[in-house]
Every structure is written in structure tokens, then in C-alpha cells.
Design an enzyme around this catalytic site. Structure first.
Site, mmCIF file in Angstrom:
data_model
loop_
_atom_site.group_PDB
_atom_site.id
_atom_site.type_symbol
_atom_site.label_atom_id
_atom_site.label_comp_id
_atom_site.label_asym_id
_atom_site.label_seq_id
_atom_site.Cartn_x
_atom_site.Cartn_y
_atom_site.Cartn_z
ATOM 1 N N TYR A 23 -10.936 25.846 13.641
ATOM 2 C CA TYR A 23 -12.278 25.403 14.247
ATOM 3 C C TYR A 23 -12.962 24.246 13.686
ATOM 4 O O TYR A 23 -13.120 23.116 14.077
ATOM 5 C CB TYR A 23 -13.029 26.408 14.752
ATOM 6 C CG TYR A 23 -14.166 26.209 15.591
ATOM 7 C CD1 TYR A 23 -14.215 26.229 16.912
ATOM 8 C CD2 TYR A 23 -15.529 25.735 15.131
ATOM 9 C CE1 TYR A 23 -15.192 25.857 17.738
ATOM 10 C CE2 TYR A 23 -16.600 25.605 15.789
ATOM 11 C CZ TYR A 23 -16.500 25.489 17.265
ATOM 12 O OH TYR A 23 -17.759 25.010 18.079
ATOM 13 N N LYS B 84 -13.238 20.250 14.472
ATOM 14 C CA LYS B 84 -14.429 19.699 14.740
ATOM 15 C C LYS B 84 -14.829 18.722 13.922
ATOM 16 O O LYS B 84 -15.527 17.653 14.238
ATOM 17 C CB LYS B 84 -15.535 20.940 14.916
ATOM 18 C CG LYS B 84 -15.498 21.803 15.977
ATOM 19 C CD LYS B 84 -15.626 21.166 17.344
ATOM 20 C CE LYS B 84 -15.624 22.181 18.330
ATOM 21 N NZ LYS B 84 -15.869 21.667 19.902
ATOM 22 N N SER C 73 -19.662 20.182 16.532
ATOM 23 C CA SER C 73 -20.463 21.182 16.308
ATOM 24 C C SER C 73 -20.982 20.966 14.901
ATOM 25 O O SER C 73 -20.746 20.161 14.228
ATOM 26 C CB SER C 73 -19.401 22.375 16.231
ATOM 27 O OG SER C 73 -19.964 23.613 15.667
#
Length: 272
Positions: free
Chosen positions: A168, A172, A151
Site C-alpha cells: 500500500y 501510494k 494517501s
């Protein structure tokens, strides 16, 4: 005949969104597909995850291209389940595996209790996928290409001080480390490993009430505006935009591209 004719691709998170787009794109270029998805809910994720009905829709779209597809309802956190799917799928599709797209992921960005789930799915799940799939790839001896879905949050400090959001971003970012290690290790077998880094993509992970509310609040706090500050005048990319980039990475056009973090982000990272 497409460029990927005769090849087999293993895709996680394939029931909808980016995973479905990858499956359809690679199938349209001739690849047969091994599709894996949980097709169930994770308690800490505050938006609906993919269902068996979603996977059935992916099957129809892939079969419409003329490609074969095998589906497995399994959790990327369960290494044995991933291994079983890869073993069964490769045996049924001719004992080969040329392409892996480790795409499964969740985004419980404002969930205070989501740290462990997002790390387990988005980081450990990617590790499980690549570590299990590389072994038959090496054994079959055809080389190949592995793409890990990260991402823009894996390249910049996008997020908020909440467990789901920090987890998150951490996961990532961690994918980049995994990618670089395996790019070095697997080069001797002519297996390339890269990561893609999308900005917001128009999928059910983004297009839901929970995530829209979180993104809107984050954009206001950071002054980025509702489009998260992309350089190009677009608020969200389409899944097919990411699938086109993944297709390029797995094709012979990128035969010497490995160890690369590829933003597909309408200029989001560059603007930072």
C-alpha cells in the site's frame, strides 16, 4: 449554474466513499459524471468492497443534483475495460473529458498475500486510468485537470512489515512519481495533474472491523494514539473534506496549480 457546468468528469472507485463524494461534489457544481467501480470482491481484501447497490445509491445522489451520470462496472487493472468506459462515456456525454479523478483503491493492510493485488489496483490501476484518459483529453483540446488519490502513506513511512501494508505504501508513493511525470508531459496541453494525500477518512475502507483493528494495533506500536497522531484533534476526516479539496484542484481557482502533492490530513504529515 455551477463553475463546472458543461464539463465531464471521469471518476474511478465511484460507488461509495471518497469516490461517491467526488461524484456528488463535482455534479453539484455542474459536471456530468462517468463513474467506474469494480462492484465485486477481491479475494485478498478482508473487508467488503463496493457493490452494485452502492453504485445505484451514487447514481441517485448525482441525479438529485440535476447532473447526468453514466456508470460502468469495470476493473482498473483491466486497461481495455477502462478504455472502453472512457470511450463510451465521452461519446454519450458530448465528446469531451475535462476532469479525471483516479480514486479507486484497496487497503488490505495486514494481508500477507496482498502485495500483488494492492500494487495492481492502487498503482497500475492509477496508471491505466491516467494513461487511457489523457488521450481523449488531449484530442478534445479543452485542457483539464487530473487528480490522483494517494494517501499520507504516500508521503511518510506509515505502515507495518506485512505485504499488504508495504505494498500500500509503495503504491501510494508510486502515485507521486506518476503524477509528476504526467504533470510535466501534459502541461503543454493545459492539462494539470496533482495528487491528494488524505489521512484516515470515514469511509467503508476505514470503518470496518479489520481496518479498525489494524489501525489500533499500529497506533499503539508507534505511540500515536487511536487517532493516528493527527495534529488537529480529529481521528478521521469526512469524504466531503477530500472532495472539497479535489473540487478546488479541478476548478479555475487552481488553474496554475500542477505537480503538487496536497495533504488533506488534519496535520498528520506536518507532525512527522
Amino acid at each position: 449554474m455551477g463553475e463546472l457546468s458543461g464539463k465531464v468528469a471521469f471518476i474511478t472507485g465511484a460507488a461509495r466513499g471518497q469516490g461517491r463524494a467526488h461524484a456528488v461534489k463535482l455534479a453539484s457544481e455542474g459536471a456530468d459524471i462517468i463513474a467506474l467501480d469494480l462492484c465485486a470482491q477481491i479475494e485478498s481484501v478482508p473487508y467488503p468492497l463496493a457493490t452494485a447497490e452502492d453504485m445505484a445509491a451514487t447514481v441517485k445522489l448525482v441525479e438529485d443534483t440535476g447532473a447526468r451520470i453514466l456508470t460502468y462496472e469495470a476493473d482498473v487493472r483491466d486497461r481495455d475495460a477502462v478504455k472502453s468506459a472512457v470511450r463510451d462515456g465521452t461519446e454519450k456525454l458530448g465528446n469531451r473529458l475535462d476532469i479525471v479523478v483516479a480514486n479507486a483503491g484497496i487497503a488490505p493492510m495486514a494481508a500477507a498475500e496482498a502485495w500483488q493485488d494492492v500494487i495492481d489496483v492502487n498503482l497500475t490501476g492509477v496508471y491505466n486510468t491516467i494513461d487511457v484518459a489523457m488521450k481523449p483529453m488531449v484530442k478534445f483540446g479543452n485542457g483539464g485537470s487530473i487528480v490522483l488519490t494517494s494517501s499520507v502513506a504516500g508521503l511518510v513511512g506509515l505502515g507495518a512489515p506485512v505485504a499488504g501494508s508495504v505494498g500500500y505504501a509503495a503504491a501510494k508513493h508510486g502515485i507521486v512519481g506518476i503524477m509528476r511525470v504526467y504533470a510535466n508531459f501534459l502541461a503543454q496541453y493545459s492539462i494539470r495533474v496533482n495528487s491528494v494525500h488524505p489521512a484516515a477518512v470515514n469511509t467503508p475502507m476505514i470503518d470496518n472491523e479489520f481496518t479498525r483493528s489494524w489501525l489500533s494495533g499500529l497506533a499503539q506500536e508507534t505511540g500515536g494514539g487511536p487517532d493516528m497522531g493527527n495534529a488537529l484533534p480529529v481521528s478521521a476526516l469526512e469524504p466531503e473534506d477530500i472532495a472539497n479539496a479535489v473540487y478546488w484542484l479541478v476548478s479555475d481557482s487552481a488553474r496554475y496549480v500542477t505537480g503538487v502533492t496536497l495533504p488533506v490530513d488534519a496535520g498528520y504529515v506536518n507532525k512527522r
